[in-house]
Design an enzyme around this catalytic site. Sequence first.
Site, mmCIF file in Angstrom:
data_model
loop_
_atom_site.group_PDB
_atom_site.id
_atom_site.type_symbol
_atom_site.label_atom_id
_atom_site.label_comp_id
_atom_site.label_asym_id
_atom_site.label_seq_id
_atom_site.Cartn_x
_atom_site.Cartn_y
_atom_site.Cartn_z
ATOM 1 N N HIS A 80 -124.744 -66.576 38.569
ATOM 2 C CA HIS A 80 -123.604 -66.298 37.696
ATOM 3 C C HIS A 80 -122.945 -67.664 37.395
ATOM 4 O O HIS A 80 -122.962 -68.562 38.234
ATOM 5 C CB HIS A 80 -122.649 -65.416 38.497
ATOM 6 C CG HIS A 80 -121.491 -64.839 37.744
ATOM 7 N ND1 HIS A 80 -120.379 -65.587 37.424
ATOM 8 C CD2 HIS A 80 -121.255 -63.592 37.289
ATOM 9 C CE1 HIS A 80 -119.503 -64.800 36.802
ATOM 10 N NE2 HIS A 80 -120.013 -63.592 36.701
ATOM 11 N N ASP B 163 -123.162 -65.982 47.343
ATOM 12 C CA ASP B 163 -122.297 -65.226 46.441
ATOM 13 C C ASP B 163 -122.677 -63.754 46.586
ATOM 14 O O ASP B 163 -123.714 -63.325 46.089
ATOM 15 C CB ASP B 163 -122.517 -65.741 45.010
ATOM 16 C CG ASP B 163 -121.863 -64.855 43.960
ATOM 17 O OD1 ASP B 163 -121.299 -63.805 44.310
ATOM 18 O OD2 ASP B 163 -121.939 -65.221 42.768
ATOM 19 N N GLN C 195 -122.232 -59.188 43.971
ATOM 20 C CA GLN C 195 -123.031 -58.068 43.459
ATOM 21 C C GLN C 195 -123.716 -57.299 44.587
ATOM 22 O O GLN C 195 -124.257 -56.229 44.353
ATOM 23 C CB GLN C 195 -124.088 -58.614 42.476
ATOM 24 C CG GLN C 195 -124.553 -57.619 41.453
ATOM 25 C CD GLN C 195 -123.415 -57.066 40.639
ATOM 26 O OE1 GLN C 195 -123.219 -55.852 40.596
ATOM 27 N NE2 GLN C 195 -122.641 -57.917 39.993
ATOM 28 N N LYS D 47 -115.305 -55.132 42.751
ATOM 29 C CA LYS D 47 -116.669 -54.595 42.599
ATOM 30 C C LYS D 47 -117.011 -53.579 43.681
ATOM 31 O O LYS D 47 -118.091 -53.008 43.681
ATOM 32 C CB LYS D 47 -117.676 -55.741 42.585
ATOM 33 C CG LYS D 47 -117.451 -56.626 41.356
ATOM 34 C CD LYS D 47 -118.628 -57.421 40.935
ATOM 35 C CE LYS D 47 -118.270 -58.159 39.649
ATOM 36 N NZ LYS D 47 -119.118 -59.311 39.413
ATOM 37 N N CYS E 15 -122.632 -63.566 31.972
ATOM 38 C CA CYS E 15 -122.219 -64.801 32.664
ATOM 39 C C CYS E 15 -123.400 -65.484 33.333
ATOM 40 O O CYS E 15 -123.255 -66.067 34.420
ATOM 41 C CB CYS E 15 -121.133 -64.541 33.713
ATOM 42 S SG CYS E 15 -119.607 -63.937 33.052
HETATM 43 C C1 LIG Z 1 -118.841 -60.589 39.258
HETATM 44 C C2 LIG Z 1 -119.599 -61.690 39.827
HETATM 45 C C3 LIG Z 1 -119.015 -62.949 40.017
HETATM 46 C C4 LIG Z 1 -117.603 -63.271 39.590
HETATM 47 O O1 LIG Z 1 -116.670 -62.491 40.255
HETATM 48 P P1 LIG Z 1 -115.124 -62.600 39.852
HETATM 49 O O2 LIG Z 1 -114.526 -61.379 40.466
HETATM 50 O O3 LIG Z 1 -115.067 -62.598 38.351
HETATM 51 O O4 LIG Z 1 -114.603 -63.866 40.424
HETATM 52 C C5 LIG Z 1 -119.782 -63.934 40.584
HETATM 53 N N1 LIG Z 1 -121.051 -63.723 40.933
HETATM 54 C C6 LIG Z 1 -121.647 -62.528 40.780
HETATM 55 C C7 LIG Z 1 -123.066 -62.349 41.224
HETATM 56 C C8 LIG Z 1 -120.948 -61.477 40.213
HETATM 57 O O5 LIG Z 1 -121.538 -60.302 40.046
#
Ligand SMILES: *Cc1c(COP(=O)(O)O)cnc(C)c1O
Length: 405
Positions: free
Chosen positions: A122, A199, A202, A225, A363
């Site tokens: 992302h 990260d 997801q 999320k 993104c």
């Molecule tokens: C949604 C997402 C982000 C960004 O999250 P924010 O809540 O906008 O800071 C980063 N990485 C992944 C894999 C995502 O799905």
Amino acid sequence: MDFNVEAIRKDFPILKREVNGKPLIYLDNAATSQTPQQVIDVIVDYYSNYNANIHRGVHALSQEATDAYENARRKIQKHFNAQHPYEIIFTSGTTHSINVVANGFASLLKEGDEVIVSALEHHSNIVPWQMLCEKTGASLKVIPMSLEGELVLSEYDALLNETTKLVFVNHISNALGTINPIKTIIEKAHSVGAAVLVDGAQACPHLKPNVQELDVDFYVCSAHKICGPTGIGMLYGKQEWLKKLPPYQGGGEMISEVTFEKTTYADLPHKFEAGTPNVCGGIAFGAAIDYMNTIGFDAIANYENELLEYATSELLKIEGIKIYGTSKNKTSVISFNIGNIHPYDLGTLLDKMGVAVRTGQHCAQPIMDFYQIPGTVRASFMFYNTKEEIDLFIVALKKSIMMLS
Ligand SMILES: *Cc1c(COP(=O)(O)O)cnc(C)c1O
């Protein structure tokens, strides 16, 4: 026992609404999830009964708010199996968490050092590191991806060496749904002495990460999320790393002593939590974790896999469809295009029929560039979606294709 999706759907007031005169079919869960009444109630209760600033007041409301906020931190610690509650830093979300770490590493990296990113990231797990490299003179290497949307680990091996200081990779790709082999990625990074940031934005909606078992150095996610509110998330960091990194922002709450000659920083986690935090958000984040655990992550994974398989097989019956991201190890995210139809046009028509999908680059422009496409339509499912919704989505999709071809 059957997964009782109809009972679960009753928890989500928004699922009852209509869009453009049609029942809402919400398939944009990878962008944000919906909020159950149990979490909404916690938010209403906070502002109705004990809204106060925390950690500083001697009065009852402040104590109650502080207790609830710190209790949420411990819930999150337990959920991720962190060793200590102070290894959980509240942030405004994944993006903020990554920036805290990237900013901290600016003082630890020098020219000639290398950091490794994956091709599946992302933008929020790319741009802060590019900024870090610009500041420090370190260079950025990329683990390439295959046509199936998987990382090519043999290439990763070739990139790793003693100048590698940091590896950052997502647990699950938001654009393709690929579940990355992070345990292996972490082990290999550690074998050359590099730290790893995962990260998990997801991944957290679909599974329960165990940070000690993964031996990950940093793990980040956003509450919105996983059925929580926006504007709150977390940074898990191993205490030795969090002690080593300098604070990200200066202000109240993050200090131990302030004079005009010198300021000493507060202990963890406060060192990274300058200013009045999102108190209600933190408490609601804890409530969202409780809610997800009540449903249970094994049940969630089983059910979502069924939805994924069903939706994939139904979509593959459509002429001209191409699904991007075909790893066997993937979660309930389907990115696709139909012939030469622009994803935006499909998304617009689907919305007219009440179906919410995401269109565009998600993104993750490097992934779209890899496939040489402007973007995709992305349908992403949560445990509150149903096979009936998938059927209606397919009908709406076929109608849209007819209108556009
Ligand atoms: C949604 C997402 C982000 C960004 O999250 P924010 O809540 O906008 O800071 C980063 N990485 C992944 C894999 C995502 O799905």
